[in-house]
Every structure is written in structure tokens, then in C-alpha cells.
Write a protein that holds these residues in place. Structure first.
Motif, PDB file in Angstrom:
ATOM      1  N   HIS A 347      29.943  18.966  -0.050  1.00  0.00           N
ATOM      2  CA  HIS A 347      29.142  19.892  -0.859  1.00  0.00           C
ATOM      3  C   HIS A 347      30.002  21.057  -1.359  1.00  0.00           C
ATOM      4  CE1 HIS A 347      25.788  17.607   0.523  1.00  0.00           C
ATOM      5  NE2 HIS A 347      26.058  17.872   1.788  1.00  0.00           N
ATOM      6  N   PRO A 348      29.944  21.343  -2.656  1.00  0.00           N
ATOM      7  CA  PRO A 348      30.747  22.445  -3.197  1.00  0.00           C
ATOM      8  C   PRO A 348      30.362  23.789  -2.566  1.00  0.00           C
ATOM      9  CG  PRO A 348      29.892  21.064  -4.973  1.00  0.00           C
ATOM     10  CD  PRO A 348      29.218  20.604  -3.716  1.00  0.00           C
ATOM     11  N   ILE A 349      31.373  24.618  -2.327  1.00  0.00           N
ATOM     12  CA  ILE A 349      31.167  25.941  -1.726  1.00  0.00           C
ATOM     13  C   ILE A 349      31.335  26.987  -2.827  1.00  0.00           C
ATOM     14  CG2 ILE A 349      32.014  27.566   0.012  1.00  0.00           C
ATOM     15  CD1 ILE A 349      33.235  25.056   1.458  1.00  0.00           C
ATOM     16  N   GLU A 350      30.309  27.814  -3.016  1.00  0.00           N
ATOM     17  CA  GLU A 350      30.348  28.832  -4.074  1.00  0.00           C
ATOM     18  C   GLU A 350      30.366  30.218  -3.436  1.00  0.00           C
ATOM     19  OE1 GLU A 350      30.285  27.678  -7.121  1.00  0.00           O
ATOM     20  OE2 GLU A 350      29.357  25.688  -6.906  1.00  0.00           O
ATOM     21  N   GLY A 351      30.995  31.150  -4.132  1.00  0.00           N
ATOM     22  CA  GLY A 351      30.836  32.565  -3.775  1.00  0.00           C
ATOM     23  C   GLY A 351      31.939  33.168  -2.925  1.00  0.00           C
ATOM     24  N   ILE A 352      32.934  32.381  -2.533  1.00  0.00           N
ATOM     25  CA  ILE A 352      34.002  32.971  -1.696  1.00  0.00           C
ATOM     26  C   ILE A 352      34.706  34.086  -2.468  1.00  0.00           C
ATOM     27  CG2 ILE A 352      36.238  32.554  -0.588  1.00  0.00           C
ATOM     28  CD1 ILE A 352      35.237  30.010   0.480  1.00  0.00           C
ATOM     29  N   GLY A 353      34.802  33.912  -3.791  1.00  0.00           N
ATOM     30  CA  GLY A 353      35.455  34.946  -4.619  1.00  0.00           C
ATOM     31  C   GLY A 353      34.657  36.237  -4.698  1.00  0.00           C
ATOM     32  N   ASP A 354      33.392  36.214  -4.266  1.00  0.00           N
ATOM     33  CA  ASP A 354      32.541  37.405  -4.385  1.00  0.00           C
ATOM     34  C   ASP A 354      32.550  38.286  -3.136  1.00  0.00           C
ATOM     35  OD1 ASP A 354      31.818  36.387  -6.838  1.00  0.00           O
ATOM     36  OD2 ASP A 354      30.066  35.330  -6.033  1.00  0.00           O
ATOM     37  N   VAL A 355      33.318  37.905  -2.125  1.00  0.00           N
ATOM     38  CA  VAL A 355      33.289  38.725  -0.904  1.00  0.00           C
ATOM     39  C   VAL A 355      34.122  39.992  -1.111  1.00  0.00           C
ATOM     40  CG1 VAL A 355      32.961  36.687   0.572  1.00  0.00           C
ATOM     41  CG2 VAL A 355      35.252  37.690   0.326  1.00  0.00           C
ATOM     42  N   ASP A 356      33.825  41.009  -0.297  1.00  0.00           N
ATOM     43  CA  ASP A 356      34.538  42.285  -0.401  1.00  0.00           C
ATOM     44  C   ASP A 356      36.016  42.113  -0.026  1.00  0.00           C
ATOM     45  OD1 ASP A 356      32.341  43.826  -1.206  1.00  0.00           O
ATOM     46  OD2 ASP A 356      31.584  43.836   0.864  1.00  0.00           O
ATOM     47  N   ASP A 357      36.836  43.010  -0.558  1.00  0.00           N
ATOM     48  CA  ASP A 357      38.289  42.902  -0.355  1.00  0.00           C
ATOM     49  C   ASP A 357      38.711  42.992   1.108  1.00  0.00           C
ATOM     50  OD1 ASP A 357      38.638  42.675  -3.022  1.00  0.00           O
ATOM     51  OD2 ASP A 357      39.203  44.779  -3.356  1.00  0.00           O
ATOM     52  N   ASP A 358      37.946  43.725   1.902  1.00  0.00           N
ATOM     53  CA  ASP A 358      38.350  43.895   3.307  1.00  0.00           C
ATOM     54  C   ASP A 358      37.732  42.826   4.212  1.00  0.00           C
ATOM     55  OD1 ASP A 358      35.745  44.758   3.107  1.00  0.00           O
ATOM     56  OD2 ASP A 358      36.014  46.510   4.419  1.00  0.00           O
ATOM     57  N   VAL A 359      37.163  41.792   3.620  1.00  0.00           N
ATOM     58  CA  VAL A 359      36.547  40.704   4.403  1.00  0.00           C
ATOM     59  C   VAL A 359      37.424  39.467   4.312  1.00  0.00           C
ATOM     60  CG1 VAL A 359      34.558  39.120   4.447  1.00  0.00           C
ATOM     61  CG2 VAL A 359      34.209  41.587   4.155  1.00  0.00           C
ATOM     62  N   GLN A 360      37.614  38.779   5.448  1.00  0.00           N
ATOM     63  CA  GLN A 360      38.387  37.536   5.447  1.00  0.00           C
ATOM     64  C   GLN A 360      37.436  36.350   5.559  1.00  0.00           C
ATOM     65  OE1 GLN A 360      40.251  40.113   7.135  1.00  0.00           O
ATOM     66  NE2 GLN A 360      41.527  39.961   5.324  1.00  0.00           N
ATOM     67  N   VAL A 361      37.694  35.324   4.778  1.00  0.00           N
ATOM     68  CA  VAL A 361      36.952  34.065   4.921  1.00  0.00           C
ATOM     69  C   VAL A 361      37.953  33.031   5.407  1.00  0.00           C
ATOM     70  CG1 VAL A 361      35.589  32.291   3.772  1.00  0.00           C
ATOM     71  CG2 VAL A 361      35.366  34.698   3.072  1.00  0.00           C
TER      72      VAL A 361
END
Ligand code: AMP
Ligand code: GLY
Length: 430
Positions: A347-361
């Protein structure tokens, strides 16, 4: 320095991210690697990392100056011993030192000899004798497969009936494969769990901050155990004298005992602890970074991880700084719906680019498909890690970012770190 990192989970993504920040880093290779580690190093597929000869051949081919072994199974296979014999520096314990993780019965005998507090236990090779023993206990107990089983070889039982069924599944049903041929039956402990971690080069010890994993799949610590659904650091409920007792009476005693047994431990020792009303007791020893613990510890490390790993491998840990940021971190694991049972992937994962700069995924089970889209590829998909001045602040920040990431069937616990500051006295009387 050229570095080869072994592994492919969220933990390895976090390790690769920190290694790559080092000014000492030349080229990073990761076998097999994943979509997260590939942002920092070149993935190498097709090498079996539990085959020491294949790891040595790869390390020689990429001219690795250091091999960092992150998962448990290559350590248990003796990868570090064979690398060392080939003259290649390795971060991780030898097979003999690693026995503290790969054999629960060895860990128990070491604890008995070293005076380290743990649950009372008995090991059995015969299922009939094991079943007879649990009926004799007349109370709750825990049935554990003796060998490595991806954190899933443990059944916490309320009564003898459940324990007998678990013994039957492990020893006669082959539920945990060869790991279940011998079982360890333990007294059930009650309290709160915390993960201790320390770097050691065999002599010097550098303790890390404490962290707490959430293993059960569902909110309120219900449902089956998983590899870990979320984690936070530090635990506000862990009182300073108890933390000090864990460092000196558990971690340091175990490292001293291993050294005295001629098995000096190099790498990360991670005792899993139950803090009970009788004080801290060991649940198990791990001989590596926890996953997801690494995902909240490494963002707090102020020092150079590569410098530390290299110093550990060369017995020079006393010469390098190991310092930690005084912040809180919270990691929420986003999993495929159905995990730890059956689930679908791709399943495609959307939204990782929208997290805040100080957050790690940190990516655990996700990969790029043929079109280059990031898609789900495992049970635990990714771990969203946020920081804050307090655990409560980091927790709010983590969930705010979790809500921006979407994929079909996404599942996560909503109560990660919710009880981080609740005093132990309340929690242990639940
Ligand atoms: P382990 O793989 O040994 O860490 O066990 C997995 C989980 O089972 C632990 O994190 C605990 O939550 C639970 N567990 C293991 N041993 C015990 C015990 N003796 N008493 C209570 N819970 C336990
Ligand atoms: N956090 C559990 C483990 O790594 O074993």
C-alpha cells in the motif's frame, strides 16, 4: 572510514542516519538495508547476513574498516568472531558473549552466579516434566522458548492450563521451531518495564538513558505481544536510586561476570527490566540495540556514533565522549492493520514529506515499488519520532505528525507514553 552495517529495520535506519553524520564516515554500505537506510548508504542485497563467510567476503569486497552488526541473529551465528579472525573490526559481541541473549538458560545461570535479581525459573527439555512442573506451581507463570524467536517465543500465563497449552505448542507443536525444543518456565513478575542500554568495549561501560517499549498490540497493553508498538525516553516514573541500582547491580554486574567468564562483551548490552515492589529484576538480556528503543535513544545522542562504535570495536571506549541531550523523545510505530497476525502489503504511503523538520520517520517495513513509490512491505511499517522538553510534549508532537501519514489499513496505538510520568506506586497496583 568505510562502514558496513548489517540489518534492515527501523533500528538500522536510525543507526545509519547517525553514522552518516560522522565526519569520520567514508562510504556506508548496508546489507540488506531498506528504504530508510538507502538514504545514507548503498544497500547490498543477496548476501545472507547470518552466514559469517558471506559477511566476511562482502566486508572485504567493500573494503570495510568497521562492520556494525545490529540484529540478533548474525551475532548468534558468530559473525563477529569470523570477522575478527579475518582481521576486520566489528561492533557487536562474540558468539560466546552473545550467549547471554541467545540462550535464556545461560543468561539465568550467569545471573544466579553473579547475584543479579531475576524471576525464579527452571529449564526443561521434556514436555511432560515441564507440564507437571507448571501444574505444581499453582499460579501464574511465563513460558519461554529457550532460543531466539523474534521476541515472540514468550507466553505470559495466568494459570497452569494456559502454561500447559503454551508448552505443548512450543515443544510438540514446533510453534517456535528449534528455539522451542527447550523451554524455560519462570515466575510471573508484576510491575513496570524499562529497557536499560549500555555501550561496552569489554572493560569500560557507558550507560545510555533509559527508555520504555510498548510490546502489546492494543491500547491499554492488551492483545498479543509484538516486536514493539512505540517507545519513549526517559521514563519519569523511574526513580533515580532504582535507575542507579539497575546500572550497577544489573548491567555492570553482567558485564563483569562475562569478562570473568572469559567472554568480554563488546557492543550494546540491553537488559530488559521489570521494576517490581521488590526492586528491579531482569526479564531478559539482549546483546544489541532494541528496536524501537534505538529510534528514541539515537536522536538523543549528542556524540559521534561512528567514533563510539569504532572505539568499542578497538577497546578504546574510555577515550571518546558519550554524551546525551537532555530532551525527551517519543516514537509511535505505525503498523499494517492485522499485525502481528496476517496483513496485506504494497500500500502506498503518503505524507512523510509533510512531517515537521525536527521529526524523524524511521522506516521499518517499507520499500520503493517499480514506480518508485514508497509502499508498505512489513508488519511494522515506520516509527515516527518527535522530541520535546518533556515526554508529554514529545508525545503530543509525535501524534500530531503521525496523523499526517496515511496508508491503507494503517494501525497505531493511541496511548504510547501516556503513562510515562505516572508514579510507579499507582501503576504497579493496577
Ligand atoms: P522477553 O522476550 O523475555 O523480553 O519477553 C517478552 C515480554 O514478555 C516482556 O517484555 C514482558 O512483558 C513479558 N515477560 C517476560 N518474562 C516475564 C515474567 N517473568 N513476568 C512477567 N512478564 C514477563
Ligand atoms: N524492543 C524489543 C527488542 O528489541 O527486543
Amino acid at each position: 572510514m568505510n562502514v558496513l552495517l548489517l540489518g534492515s529495520g527501523g533500528r538500522e535506519h536510525a543507526i545509519a542516519w547517525r553514522l552518516a553524520q560522522s565526519p569520520l564516515m567514508g562510504k556506508l554500505w548496508v546489507a540488506p538495508g531498506n528504504a530508510g537506510t538507502s538514504m545514507f548508504g548503498e544497500s547490498v542485497e543477496g548476501v545472507r547476513i547470518t552466514e559469517p563467510a558471506e559477511v566476511v567476503a562482502l566486508a572485504e569486497r567493500v573494503k570495510a574498516d568497521l562492520v556494525v552488526v545490529a540484529p540478533d541473529d548474525p551475532l548468534a551465528a558468530g559473525v563477529v568472531d569470523v570477522l575478527t579472525a579475518a582481521g576486520i573490526a566489528a561492533f557487536g559481541p562474540t558468539k560466546a558473549a552473545d550467549e547471554i541473549e541467545w540462550s535464556k538458560s545461560y543468561a539465568k545461570s550467569l545471573m544466579r552466579d553473579a547475584g543479579i535479581a531475576t524471576a525464579t525459573s527452571e529449564a526443561f527439555d521434556d514436555p511432560d516434566r515441564a507440564i507437571e512442573y507448571v501444574w505444581g506451581l499453582r499460579g501464574p507463570c511465563v513460558v519461554k522458548a529457550d532460543g531466539l524467536s523474534l521476541g515472540k517465543g514468550v507466553t505470559v500465563c495466568d494459570n497452569a492450563e494456559q502454561a500447559a497449552a503454551a508448552i505443548d505448542a512450543a515443544m510438540r507443536g514446533g510453534a517456535f521451531g528449534a528455539a522451542g525444543a527447550r523451554v524455560v518456565i519462570e515466575e510471573r513478575m508484576y510491575g513496570r518495564e524499562t529497557s536499560a542500554h549500555a555501550f561496552s568495549d569489554g572493560v569500560t561501560v557507558r550507560h545510555m538513558p533509559f527508555s520504555c517499549d510498548h510490546k502489546p498490540a492494543l491500547d491499554g497493553d492488551r492483545g498479543p505481544n509484538t516486536g514493539g508498538m512505540g517507545v519513549y525516553s526517559p521514563p519519569g516514573w523511574l526513580e533515580a536510586p532504582v535507575a542507579e541500582a539497575i546500572r550497577t547491580q544489573v548491567t555492570e554486574r553482567a558485564l563483569d561476570a562475562l569478562r570473568a567468564a572469559g567472554r568480554p562483551f563488546k557492543g550494546v548490552l540491553y537488559p530488559g527490566i521489570m521494576v517490581t515492589t521488590d526492586g528491579p529484576k531482569v526479564v531478559e538480556f539482549n546483546a544489541r540495540f532494541g528496536d524501537p528503543e534505538a529510534e528514541v535513544l539515537l536522536p538523543r545522542l549528542r556524540s559521534d556514533l561512528l567514533e563510539i562504535c569504532d572505539a568499542v570495536a578497538h577497546g578504546r571506549l574510555a577515550d571518546v565522549p558519550v554524551e546525551w541531550d537532555d530532551v525527551a523523545t517519543v516514537g509511535v510505530m505505525m503498523a499494517s492493520g492485522g499485525y502481528p497476525g496476517t496483513y496485506t502489503t504494497g500500500h502506498p504511503i503518503e505524507g512523510i514529506g509533510d512531517v515537521d523538520d525536527d521529526v524523524q520517520v524511521f522506516i521499518a517495513g517499507a520499500k520503493h515499488d517499480r514506480q518508485g513509490r514508497l509502499v508498505t512491505a512489513g508488519g511494522r511499517v515506520l516509527c515516527v519520532v518527535a522530541r520535546g522538553a518533556t515526554v508529554a510534549e514529545a508525545r503530543a508532537h509525535a501524534y500530531d505528525n503521525v496523523h499526517r501519514i496515511k496508508f491503507e489499513g494503517a494501525y497505531y496505538r493511541t496511548d504510547i507514553a501516556a503513562r510515562a510520568d505516572e508514579p510507579l506506586s499507582i501503576a504497579s497496583h493496577r
